[in-house]
Design a protein around this motif. Structure first.
Motif, PDB file in Angstrom:
ATOM      1  N   ASN A   1      -3.698   2.663  -3.330  1.00 23.32           N
ATOM      2  CA  ASN A   1      -4.634   2.994  -2.162  1.00 23.32           C
ATOM      3  C   ASN A   1      -3.673   4.157  -1.811  1.00 23.32           C
TER       4      ASN A   1
ATOM      5  N   THR B   1       3.192   8.540  -1.579  1.00 24.25           N
ATOM      6  CA  THR B   1       4.614   8.663  -1.181  1.00 24.25           C
ATOM      7  C   THR B   1       5.761   8.535  -2.633  1.00 24.25           C
TER       8      THR B   1
ATOM      9  N   ASP C   1     -10.484  -0.308   8.629  1.00 28.16           N
ATOM     10  CA  ASP C   1      -8.879  -0.638   8.669  1.00 28.16           C
ATOM     11  C   ASP C   1      -9.120  -0.703   6.593  1.00 28.16           C
ATOM     12  N   THR C   2      -9.137   0.007   6.059  1.00 29.74           N
ATOM     13  CA  THR C   2      -9.627   0.329   4.654  1.00 29.74           C
ATOM     14  C   THR C   2      -8.116  -0.833   4.269  1.00 29.74           C
ATOM     15  N   GLU C   3      -7.061  -1.188   4.566  1.00 27.92           N
ATOM     16  CA  GLU C   3      -5.821  -1.735   3.972  1.00 27.92           C
ATOM     17  C   GLU C   3      -6.625  -3.304   3.784  1.00 27.92           C
TER      18      GLU C   3
ATOM     19  N   ARG D   1      -9.086  10.908   4.726  1.00 31.63           N
ATOM     20  CA  ARG D   1      -8.939  10.014   3.713  1.00 31.63           C
ATOM     21  C   ARG D   1      -9.468  10.425   2.231  1.00 31.63           C
TER      22      ARG D   1
ATOM     23  N   PHE E   1       0.995  -1.504   0.081  1.00 30.38           N
ATOM     24  CA  PHE E   1       0.337  -0.076  -0.049  1.00 30.38           C
ATOM     25  C   PHE E   1       0.452   1.481  -0.131  1.00 30.38           C
ATOM     26  N   ASP E   2       0.189   2.216  -0.540  1.00 33.65           N
ATOM     27  CA  ASP E   2       1.111   3.513  -0.694  1.00 33.65           C
ATOM     28  C   ASP E   2       2.440   2.906  -1.058  1.00 33.65           C
TER      29      ASP E   2
ATOM     30  N   ARG F   1      -2.445   6.848   2.188  1.00 25.73           N
ATOM     31  CA  ARG F   1      -2.683   6.574   3.772  1.00 25.73           C
ATOM     32  C   ARG F   1      -3.003   7.626   4.126  1.00 25.73           C
ATOM     33  N   PRO F   2      -3.844   8.085   5.497  1.00 21.43           N
ATOM     34  CA  PRO F   2      -4.411   9.025   6.447  1.00 21.43           C
ATOM     35  C   PRO F   2      -3.189  10.390   6.581  1.00 21.43           C
TER      36      PRO F   2
ATOM     37  N   ILE G   1      -1.405  10.684   8.892  1.00 23.29           N
ATOM     38  CA  ILE G   1      -0.011   9.992   9.275  1.00 23.29           C
ATOM     39  C   ILE G   1       1.365  10.332   8.012  1.00 23.29           C
ATOM     40  N   ILE G   2       0.868  10.850   7.003  1.00 27.15           N
ATOM     41  CA  ILE G   2       1.668  11.687   5.316  1.00 27.15           C
ATOM     42  C   ILE G   2       2.233  12.699   5.889  1.00 27.15           C
TER      43      ILE G   2
END
Length: 235
Positions: free
Chosen positions: A122, A84, A159-161, A144, A49-50, A124-125, A128-129
């Motif tokens: 996808n 990212t 949990d989206t992942e 999101r 993810f990401d 990440r929130p 976080i980033i």
């Protein structure tokens, strides 16, 4: 407040004296860990993810800095996707340019993040980033910000992942095309005449109406908004 609402407000603020003819440099991010793992796994999603840049991707992004200095001296605005791999490509490829031209803005826009098909698309929130990337401004993002099915987008307890791994989903074509049109409007709304956009191959493929092949990592293609002409700056 949604991403679209935030972007619309920015258009009203920044677009008062818009110059409608734009030259836009589209740049794909450097090689990602997903790019390699997906092929090694017989094109089965490795659930990265990401996805981040590989060492080769970092090298490509560093080399992008040389092409920026050589071909993109006329850039007046830089816009990057929040994924990212795009942020890291922007930092390595445009860091020196932005430091030497402190009057030039670098915006983060969710409108041209990758079309959501596999795990790496996808995001990440925001919370976080923005901690991982304090050198970027994420004011234009909701928590999101990437495409999620409406069923789960607003439910922060999900949990989206895990949901993606269990249920899977892909961004509908109508959502992709809507984002393409919104991003074009956003570009046209800007006061700057020459813009650099760091993003993703499938979104760019749709932006160009599927008229050119998917771009290579850190490849640069220029686009004229008035004529729709597309020119390869690098191979």
């Amino acid at each position: 407040m949604t991403n679209s609402t935030i972007i619309e407000k920015q258009i009203l603020i920044d677009g008062a004296n818009t110059k409608t003819k734009k030259k836009v440099y589209f740049i794909r991010h450097g090689q990602s860990t997903f790019n390699i793992a997906y092929l090694a796994n017989n094109k089965v999603d490795p659930y990265l993810f990401d996805a981040r840049l590989t060492e080769e991707g970092e090298k490509q992004a560093n080399e992008l800095s040389e092409n920026v200095e050589k071909y993109l001296k006329d850039v007046e605005l830089v816009i990057t996707s929040p994924l990212t791999r795009a942020l890291c490509t922007t930092r390595r490829g445009f860091g020196k340019f932005l430091k030497e031209n402190s009057n030039i803005k670098c915006l983060v826009s969710p409108l041209h993040s990758e079309t959501v098909i596999t795990s790496d698309d996808n995001g990440r929130p925001r919370s976080i980033i923005e901690k991982e990337n304090p050198d970027f401004n994420f004011d234009n993002l909701e928590e999101r910000w990437w495409y999620l099915p409406s069923l789960i987008k607003g439910d922060l307890s999900i949990d989206t992942e895990l949901y993606f791994k269990t249920n899977g989903y892909q961004e509908p074509t109508e959502s992709i095309l809507h984002r393409v049109e919104e991003f074009k409007k956003f570009l046209i709304s800007r006061n700057e005449s020459t813009i650099a956009v760091i993003g993703h191959s499938d979104f760019f493929y749709h932006f160009f109406d599927r008229t050119i092949p998917h771009m290579k990592n850190c490849q640069i293609v220029s686009w004229c908004s008035e004529t729709n002409e597309k020119v390869y700056i690098t191979k």
